[in-house]
Design an enzyme around this catalytic site. Sequence first.
Site, PDB file in Angstrom:
ATOM      1  N   HIS A  72       0.848  -1.184   0.000  1.00  0.00           N
ATOM      2  CA  HIS A  72       0.000   0.000   0.000  1.00  0.00           C
ATOM      3  C   HIS A  72       0.885   1.236   0.000  1.00  0.00           C
ATOM      4  O   HIS A  72       1.834   1.341   0.786  1.00  0.00           O
ATOM      5  CB  HIS A  72      -0.903   0.014   1.241  1.00  0.00           C
ATOM      6  CG  HIS A  72      -2.087  -0.888   1.128  1.00  0.00           C
ATOM      7  ND1 HIS A  72      -3.287  -0.631   1.747  1.00  0.00           N
ATOM      8  CD2 HIS A  72      -2.259  -2.051   0.461  1.00  0.00           C
ATOM      9  CE1 HIS A  72      -4.149  -1.591   1.467  1.00  0.00           C
ATOM     10  NE2 HIS A  72      -3.536  -2.470   0.695  1.00  0.00           N
ATOM     11  N   TYR A 196      -8.818   5.753   7.868  1.00  0.00           N
ATOM     12  CA  TYR A 196      -8.894   6.128   9.281  1.00  0.00           C
ATOM     13  C   TYR A 196      -9.939   7.230   9.407  1.00  0.00           C
ATOM     14  O   TYR A 196      -9.790   8.301   8.806  1.00  0.00           O
ATOM     15  CB  TYR A 196      -7.550   6.649   9.777  1.00  0.00           C
ATOM     16  CG  TYR A 196      -6.491   5.595   9.979  1.00  0.00           C
ATOM     17  CD1 TYR A 196      -6.206   5.101  11.244  1.00  0.00           C
ATOM     18  CD2 TYR A 196      -5.756   5.087   8.909  1.00  0.00           C
ATOM     19  CE1 TYR A 196      -5.225   4.148  11.451  1.00  0.00           C
ATOM     20  CE2 TYR A 196      -4.778   4.126   9.096  1.00  0.00           C
ATOM     21  CZ  TYR A 196      -4.518   3.663  10.373  1.00  0.00           C
ATOM     22  OH  TYR A 196      -3.544   2.713  10.559  1.00  0.00           O
ATOM     23  N   PRO A 287      -2.862   0.301  18.879  1.00  0.00           N
ATOM     24  CA  PRO A 287      -2.774  -0.208  17.501  1.00  0.00           C
ATOM     25  C   PRO A 287      -2.989   0.840  16.411  1.00  0.00           C
ATOM     26  O   PRO A 287      -2.853   0.511  15.238  1.00  0.00           O
ATOM     27  CB  PRO A 287      -3.878  -1.263  17.460  1.00  0.00           C
ATOM     28  CG  PRO A 287      -4.872  -0.811  18.482  1.00  0.00           C
ATOM     29  CD  PRO A 287      -4.065  -0.191  19.581  1.00  0.00           C
ATOM     30  N   LYS A 291       2.174  -0.493  14.843  1.00  0.00           N
ATOM     31  CA  LYS A 291       3.613  -0.535  15.096  1.00  0.00           C
ATOM     32  C   LYS A 291       4.102  -1.720  15.926  1.00  0.00           C
ATOM     33  O   LYS A 291       5.300  -1.973  15.980  1.00  0.00           O
ATOM     34  CB  LYS A 291       4.047   0.756  15.812  1.00  0.00           C
ATOM     35  CG  LYS A 291       3.896   2.004  14.975  1.00  0.00           C
ATOM     36  CD  LYS A 291       4.786   1.928  13.758  1.00  0.00           C
ATOM     37  CE  LYS A 291       4.508   3.020  12.778  1.00  0.00           C
ATOM     38  NZ  LYS A 291       5.112   2.753  11.477  1.00  0.00           N
ATOM     39  N   TYR A 379       4.728   6.380   9.551  1.00  0.00           N
ATOM     40  CA  TYR A 379       3.811   5.275   9.281  1.00  0.00           C
ATOM     41  C   TYR A 379       4.500   4.150   8.523  1.00  0.00           C
ATOM     42  O   TYR A 379       4.323   2.965   8.844  1.00  0.00           O
ATOM     43  CB  TYR A 379       2.601   5.780   8.491  1.00  0.00           C
ATOM     44  CG  TYR A 379       1.418   4.832   8.542  1.00  0.00           C
ATOM     45  CD1 TYR A 379       0.464   4.948   9.529  1.00  0.00           C
ATOM     46  CD2 TYR A 379       1.283   3.822   7.592  1.00  0.00           C
ATOM     47  CE1 TYR A 379      -0.611   4.071   9.587  1.00  0.00           C
ATOM     48  CE2 TYR A 379       0.209   2.953   7.640  1.00  0.00           C
ATOM     49  CZ  TYR A 379      -0.724   3.081   8.636  1.00  0.00           C
ATOM     50  OH  TYR A 379      -1.796   2.202   8.680  1.00  0.00           O
TER      51      TYR A 379
END
Length: 385
Positions: A72, A196, A287, A291, A379
Amino acid sequence: MRTQVAIVGAGPAGLVLSHLLHLRGIESVVVERRSREYVEKRVRAGVLEQGTVDLLRSIGVSDGLDRDGLPHHGIELLFDGVSHRVPLSDLSGGRAITIYGQQRVVSDLTEARLAAGGQIFFSADEVSVDVAVPRVSFTHDGQRVELDCDFIAGCDGFHGSCRDELPGATVYEREYPFAWLGILADVAPSNDELIYANTDRGFALLSLRSPTVSRLYLQVDPAEELAAWSDERVWDELQSRLAHDGWSLKEGPVLEKTITPMRSFVCEPMQHGRLFLAGDAAHIVPPTGAKGLNLAIHDVHVLASAMEDWYATGRSTGLDSYSATCLRRVWRVQHFSWWMTSMLHNFPGDDPFERRLQRSQLEYVVSSPAAATTLAENYVGLRWS
């Protein structure tokens, strides 16, 4: 029995460490309280940082990942009913994340260790650690085993016992006032990238595990009972929180449903004598930033290199500095995970001032290349030193 490194825990951290040591000519034995079937079916995180993917490829356990993993190159932030894409790869020099379930990682590593002649004692009972000797003792198939070693690696998770062997350790902990209700659904993902969502009804996340299986989450009260959440109620809430123009959420049979509390946790130091903690045994992150697994893999990467140096030269510099080296990354990841969590979730009391701060932060991230770059490089994972 005798080995060079005794590893407690056959999760990703313990198995990667064992394989890294094997490739360096260092013997290890892995001791795991759970059965192989349980460990390989345990559904956990499925987002792999670029550094984790690179490491798995470098140690020859990426066949499944390369075949079935889903790279992604961006994520979406949804607020005020509008979705904004953050182009992770464009902002991080081409780096990306890959969706590949933790249970698949564990299964691949287990097969690789056993194929290479590695020893893994699953379903071990009465596991105990003696740092002074050092020794790991356990019962397997009704027989008591005393495993003497040079070093012990505590990779036995947050609820394991190895952390109890660190005298005078300092613990930093934060419990969050919400939990995640997660479902695994037998339906193709409704979006090509993760979404998100920050909404007045609470946080939601659209994720996936494969081209045919979706993983979705809802923010709920930590005291919620699963029985109160029928499949219909879950889908209705997901539809409400993830709704935005020109897009629809696909529904399907729910295969699994869980409620997971959220916490931040760090134990300092991560070592004592010949005992070294790695992964969830030493630290937990919420979460939101995806990570946990990645941080565990980085820990054992550092530890394996330090052990290799000790066996090759007798130098203890890397081992002595193991905790300090790992904790620099641990705290960076803790901050990023806290930041993502604080920006996206509703906190008790529905404080309008807090909501306005969240809105300001979200607007800044999606409008400022500098802010978006900070999110992107954290990220996909900061580069390993």
